[in-house]
Design an enzyme around this catalytic site. Structure first.
Site, PDB file in Angstrom:
ATOM      1  N   GLY A  69      -3.725   3.000   5.726  1.00  0.00           N
ATOM      2  CA  GLY A  69      -3.090   2.343   6.876  1.00  0.00           C
ATOM      3  C   GLY A  69      -2.424   3.258   7.889  1.00  0.00           C
ATOM      4  O   GLY A  69      -2.402   2.960   9.076  1.00  0.00           O
ATOM      5  N   GLU A 121       4.187   6.807   7.099  1.00  0.00           N
ATOM      6  CA  GLU A 121       3.728   5.539   6.522  1.00  0.00           C
ATOM      7  C   GLU A 121       3.474   4.517   7.621  1.00  0.00           C
ATOM      8  O   GLU A 121       4.119   4.557   8.670  1.00  0.00           O
ATOM      9  CB  GLU A 121       4.809   4.978   5.576  1.00  0.00           C
ATOM     10  CG  GLU A 121       4.490   5.157   4.098  1.00  0.00           C
ATOM     11  CD  GLU A 121       3.357   4.270   3.596  1.00  0.00           C
ATOM     12  OE1 GLU A 121       2.460   3.898   4.399  1.00  0.00           O
ATOM     13  OE2 GLU A 121       3.357   3.945   2.410  1.00  0.00           O
ATOM     14  N   ASP A 122       2.555   3.598   7.358  1.00  0.00           N
ATOM     15  CA  ASP A 122       2.337   2.526   8.332  1.00  0.00           C
ATOM     16  C   ASP A 122       3.466   1.497   8.253  1.00  0.00           C
ATOM     17  O   ASP A 122       4.013   1.075   9.262  1.00  0.00           O
ATOM     18  CB  ASP A 122       0.963   1.860   8.107  1.00  0.00           C
ATOM     19  CG  ASP A 122       0.706   1.444   6.658  1.00  0.00           C
ATOM     20  OD1 ASP A 122       1.539   1.726   5.769  1.00  0.00           O
ATOM     21  OD2 ASP A 122      -0.357   0.829   6.406  1.00  0.00           O
ATOM     22  N   ASP A 169       7.408  -2.012   2.865  1.00  0.00           N
ATOM     23  CA  ASP A 169       7.485  -3.429   2.506  1.00  0.00           C
ATOM     24  C   ASP A 169       8.441  -3.545   1.314  1.00  0.00           C
ATOM     25  O   ASP A 169       9.657  -3.570   1.471  1.00  0.00           O
ATOM     26  CB  ASP A 169       6.050  -3.868   2.207  1.00  0.00           C
ATOM     27  CG  ASP A 169       5.897  -5.310   1.834  1.00  0.00           C
ATOM     28  OD1 ASP A 169       6.663  -6.128   2.329  1.00  0.00           O
ATOM     29  OD2 ASP A 169       4.970  -5.630   1.045  1.00  0.00           O
ATOM     30  N   PHE A 206       2.850 -10.916   6.607  1.00  0.00           N
ATOM     31  CA  PHE A 206       1.757  -9.948   6.479  1.00  0.00           C
ATOM     32  C   PHE A 206       1.155  -9.708   7.862  1.00  0.00           C
ATOM     33  O   PHE A 206       0.810 -10.644   8.566  1.00  0.00           O
ATOM     34  CB  PHE A 206       0.694 -10.472   5.516  1.00  0.00           C
ATOM     35  CG  PHE A 206      -0.275  -9.408   5.106  1.00  0.00           C
ATOM     36  CD1 PHE A 206       0.054  -8.518   4.089  1.00  0.00           C
ATOM     37  CD2 PHE A 206      -1.487  -9.262   5.751  1.00  0.00           C
ATOM     38  CE1 PHE A 206      -0.821  -7.500   3.718  1.00  0.00           C
ATOM     39  CE2 PHE A 206      -2.369  -8.257   5.390  1.00  0.00           C
ATOM     40  CZ  PHE A 206      -2.028  -7.381   4.378  1.00  0.00           C
ATOM     41  N   VAL A 207       1.077  -8.436   8.249  1.00  0.00           N
ATOM     42  CA  VAL A 207       0.575  -8.107   9.585  1.00  0.00           C
ATOM     43  C   VAL A 207      -0.648  -7.188   9.515  1.00  0.00           C
ATOM     44  O   VAL A 207      -0.853  -6.491   8.512  1.00  0.00           O
ATOM     45  CB  VAL A 207       1.663  -7.432  10.456  1.00  0.00           C
ATOM     46  CG1 VAL A 207       2.810  -8.396  10.749  1.00  0.00           C
ATOM     47  CG2 VAL A 207       2.197  -6.156   9.801  1.00  0.00           C
ATOM     48  N   ASP A 228      -4.484  -3.181   7.618  1.00  0.00           N
ATOM     49  CA  ASP A 228      -5.647  -4.005   7.320  1.00  0.00           C
ATOM     50  C   ASP A 228      -5.330  -5.223   6.476  1.00  0.00           C
ATOM     51  O   ASP A 228      -4.274  -5.312   5.831  1.00  0.00           O
ATOM     52  CB  ASP A 228      -6.658  -3.172   6.524  1.00  0.00           C
ATOM     53  CG  ASP A 228      -6.167  -2.923   5.094  1.00  0.00           C
ATOM     54  OD1 ASP A 228      -5.044  -2.418   4.935  1.00  0.00           O
ATOM     55  OD2 ASP A 228      -6.895  -3.275   4.141  1.00  0.00           O
ATOM     56  N   ARG A 262      -8.268  -3.373  10.998  1.00  0.00           N
ATOM     57  CA  ARG A 262      -7.604  -2.096  11.337  1.00  0.00           C
ATOM     58  C   ARG A 262      -7.800  -1.765  12.815  1.00  0.00           C
ATOM     59  O   ARG A 262      -6.984  -1.102  13.435  1.00  0.00           O
ATOM     60  CB  ARG A 262      -8.189  -0.932  10.520  1.00  0.00           C
ATOM     61  CG  ARG A 262      -7.883  -0.977   9.056  1.00  0.00           C
ATOM     62  CD  ARG A 262      -8.240   0.367   8.419  1.00  0.00           C
ATOM     63  NE  ARG A 262      -8.425   0.234   6.987  1.00  0.00           N
ATOM     64  CZ  ARG A 262      -7.435   0.181   6.106  1.00  0.00           C
ATOM     65  NH1 ARG A 262      -6.187   0.266   6.506  1.00  0.00           N
ATOM     66  NH2 ARG A 262      -7.686   0.049   4.816  1.00  0.00           N
TER      67      ARG A 262
END
Ligand code: IMP
Ligand code: MG
Length: 202
Positions: A69, A122-123, A126, A174-175, A181, A187
């Site tokens: 990600g 990091e993307d 969470d 959730f995005v 993805d 993506r």
């Protein structure tokens, strides 16, 4: 520019609708709404790049991008970076669909990090478990370790992790988009977006 800017908190903000921006042909039937536009991402990435450059001037920077990600975010963040650095992409996986599970992390040659100033890119943070696991693997040798994340979902946090550079704070949803993805899809989507329910129900 010694201080750090605050992340942009989009939790109280009304999302954009898909027809307000240009999106890839055929994607509108899957996208429910847009939380952060591509332009906002790019503006914020530019600011984070300035802050990171300020901090790492004269340091021995080693950047870890967490696959899959964060690859797009990492390359955007370090485009035209004003100082030399090394980077490496490492595999970490904890999601199947929208369900989180155990964290798997690829091989890290920790010896190469001795005395280096490590920045993990990091993307999204969470539960914090991926980052926590990664930090525990890197903990001894580097001179310093910091984290930069494009997105943060603090309302989902299970493990306390410290992130120095954060782009945006988002709601516990959730995005997808800008490298993030759902089962390796979306993506390519240029904005950070929430999917329609029907995508998950099959
Ligand atoms: P954590 O271990 O729960 O913090 O999960 C972190 C990883 O899960 C991130 O690096 C992402 O790859 C993935 N992830 C968590 N939330 C999302 C999301 O909303 N969309 C896409 N991937 C996500
Ligand atoms: Mg990830």
């Amino acid at each position: 520019m010694a201080g750090l800017s605050k992340p942009i908190d989009v939790r109280g903000r009304k999302p954009y609708s898909v027809d307000q921006f240009v999106i890839p042909d055929g994607s509108s039937e899957y996208i429910k709404e847009i939380l952060i536009s591509n332009g906002e991402i790019r503006d914020r990435v530019q600011k984070l790049r300035c802050e990171i450059a300020y901090h790492y001037q004269g340091k021995n920077l080693f950047v870890f991008g967490v696959l899959q990600g964060a690859a797009k975010f990492m390359f955007s963040l370090f485009e035209n970076f004003p100082y030399v650095y090394q980077h490496k992409l490492i595999e970490a996986k904890s999601y199947i669909g929208t369900r989180s599970g155990p964290v798997h992390i690829g091989d890290i040659n920790a010896d190469a990090l001795s005395g280096r100033d490590v920045l993990i890119v990091e993307d999204i943070i969470d539960r914090g478990k991926t980052l926590d696991e990664l930090l525990s693997r890197l903990n001894h040798l580097p001179n310093s370790i910091e984290v930069c994340a494009l997105l943060d979902k603090p309302d989902a946090r299970a493990v306390d992790v410290s992130v120095k550079y954060t782009g945006f704070i988002i709601p516990n949803e959730f995005v997808v988009g800008f490298g993030l993805d759902y089962n390796d899809d979306f993506r390519y989507f240029p904005h950070i977006a929430v999917l329609k329910e029907k995508v998950y129900s099959g």
